[in-house]
Design an enzyme around this catalytic site. Structure first.
Site, PDB file in Angstrom:
ATOM      1  N   ASP A  26       0.817  -1.210   0.000  1.00 31.50           N
ATOM      2  CA  ASP A  26       0.000   0.000   0.000  1.00 31.50           C
ATOM      3  C   ASP A  26       0.856   1.267   0.000  1.00 31.50           C
ATOM      4  OD1 ASP A  26      -3.057  -0.955   1.261  1.00 31.50           O
ATOM      5  OD2 ASP A  26      -1.360  -2.333   1.361  1.00 31.50           O
ATOM      6  N   GLU A  30      -4.588   2.334  -3.513  1.00 31.68           N
ATOM      7  CA  GLU A  30      -5.836   2.933  -3.022  1.00 31.68           C
ATOM      8  C   GLU A  30      -5.602   4.113  -2.077  1.00 31.68           C
ATOM      9  OE1 GLU A  30      -8.353   0.662  -0.555  1.00 31.68           O
ATOM     10  OE2 GLU A  30      -6.917   0.578   1.075  1.00 31.68           O
ATOM     11  N   ASN A  31      -4.350   4.298  -1.642  1.00 36.15           N
ATOM     12  CA  ASN A  31      -4.026   5.419  -0.748  1.00 36.15           C
ATOM     13  C   ASN A  31      -3.060   6.417  -1.387  1.00 36.15           C
ATOM     14  OD1 ASN A  31      -5.397   4.356   1.755  1.00 36.15           O
ATOM     15  ND2 ASN A  31      -3.929   2.711   1.444  1.00 36.15           N
ATOM     16  N   ASN A  47     -10.790  -0.894  -0.234  1.00 29.24           N
ATOM     17  CA  ASN A  47     -11.954  -0.219   0.341  1.00 29.24           C
ATOM     18  C   ASN A  47     -11.929   1.293   0.148  1.00 29.24           C
ATOM     19  OD1 ASN A  47      -9.775  -0.812   2.291  1.00 29.24           O
ATOM     20  ND2 ASN A  47     -10.932   0.521   3.650  1.00 29.24           N
ATOM     21  N   HIS A  48     -10.780   1.853  -0.246  1.00 28.75           N
ATOM     22  CA  HIS A  48     -10.706   3.302  -0.485  1.00 28.75           C
ATOM     23  C   HIS A  48     -10.749   3.652  -1.971  1.00 28.75           C
ATOM     24  CE1 HIS A  48     -10.046   4.268   3.693  1.00 28.75           C
ATOM     25  NE2 HIS A  48      -8.995   3.472   3.762  1.00 28.75           N
ATOM     26  N   HIS A  54      -7.100  -7.980  -0.628  1.00 29.03           N
ATOM     27  CA  HIS A  54      -7.115  -6.812   0.245  1.00 29.03           C
ATOM     28  C   HIS A  54      -8.002  -7.117   1.442  1.00 29.03           C
ATOM     29  CE1 HIS A  54      -6.280  -2.496   0.688  1.00 29.03           C
ATOM     30  NE2 HIS A  54      -7.513  -2.365   1.153  1.00 29.03           N
ATOM     31  N   HIS A  75      -3.599  -4.103   2.731  1.00 28.31           N
ATOM     32  CA  HIS A  75      -4.560  -3.419   3.603  1.00 28.31           C
ATOM     33  C   HIS A  75      -4.033  -3.120   5.000  1.00 28.31           C
ATOM     34  CE1 HIS A  75      -8.329  -1.913   5.168  1.00 28.31           C
ATOM     35  NE2 HIS A  75      -8.342  -2.820   6.113  1.00 28.31           N
ATOM     36  N   HIS A 133      -0.906  -2.667   6.011  1.00 36.80           N
ATOM     37  CA  HIS A 133       0.254  -1.781   5.955  1.00 36.80           C
ATOM     38  C   HIS A 133       1.418  -2.253   6.818  1.00 36.80           C
ATOM     39  CE1 HIS A 133      -2.542   1.888   4.830  1.00 36.80           C
ATOM     40  NE2 HIS A 133      -2.814   0.790   4.153  1.00 36.80           N
TER      41      HIS A 133
END
Length: 259
Positions: free
Chosen positions: A8, A39-40, A67-68, A150, A175, A177
């Site tokens: 991530d 996603e981040n 999820n993001h 994830h 997910h 991290h």
């Protein structure tokens, strides 16, 4: 083939780490194909067109998410690009693709993005059965199958790894991290790791400003988290399918790293 999957990537510090590390790492390890969970990318939550293009510019082949995925409305400008994936087990009308086939060096590489259901709090179909459905479509077309799983729960990740053992080339968890030390080849030779880790600020709480997270735990009050900046850590997993080599990578800014 030689694959690199990157954990991530959090905000500006994570993007800087990728830009500084990836080009030379690809050259040194002779990497053929790179998958990155993004996603981040955009200030710690979501993906924008500019952050997506920034990452692609340094040699990333596919950006997966979780999820993001839809946290930034700008993602809808790029969600139909074949180089970005969202979890395949989201509701059927969710925008974007959950898997795709890519041609590289004369081979067909399938990348599947799935999300676990334990503690995730989203309306999700079963990732196990979703994989089965996708596998039926791609099994005769793909030379390699890479899965970004994830998820929050390590038990769900491990169970999934064993479930697809012998069907997937590589399953890497994202997910949490936090890079796990359980990289291995499962009995039927699927390469596996529970979480490939974080690419972002080293002196942080999973990429976030530590003071904000501490305040949240102490006060119980709502806190808007922001990504930390400063010295980075780059975490990834390398797979050489020809020689059956699987290696965790962890590069801290300013420290020597031996490949």
């Amino acid at each position: 083939m030689r694959f690199l999957v990157i954990g991530d990537v959090i905000g500006r510090t994570g993007r800087r780490a990728v830009k500084e590390v990836l080009p030379s790492l690809k050259e040194k390890l002779n990497i053929d194909f790179v998958v990155l969970n993004g996603e981040n990318l955009a200030h710690g939550n979501g993906i924008t067109k500019s952050t997506f293009e920034e990452i692609l510019s340094v040699g990333v082949d596919v950006v997966t998410s979780g999820n993001h995925t839809y946290d930034k409305k700008e993602v809808f400008e790029i969600i139909d690009d074949e180089r970005i994936l969202r979890p395949a087990n989201l509701p059927p009308l969710a925008k974007g693709k959950g898997f795709n086939l890519y041609q590289k060096n004369g081979k067909n590489v399938a990348v599947i993005n799935l999300m676990g259901r334990v503690f995730m709090g989203l309306p999700l179909d079963c990732p196990f059965r979703t994989f089965d459905s996708i596998h039926q479509i791609i099994k005769d077309k793909a030379d390699y199958i890479i899965v970004d799983f994830h998820a929050e729960a390590t038990s769900e990740k491990q169970a999934f790894g064993y479930y697809v053992d012998g069907k997937a080339t590589l399953v890497f968890g994202t997910h949490t991290h936090v890079q796990t030390s359980d990289e291995r080849f499962l009995p039927q030779n699927t390469a596996y790791i529970s979480d490939v880790g974080l690419t972002g600020a080293y002196d942080s709480v999973i990429g976030v400003k530590k003071e904000q997270v501490i305040e949240k735990f102490i006060t119980g009050m709502p806190i808007k988290y922001e990504p930390e900046e400063g010295r980075y850590i780059f975490q990834a997993l390398f797979l050489d399918t020809q020689h059956n080599v699987l290696k965790r990578i962890q590069i801290k800014e300013g420290e020597d790293y031996e490949l």
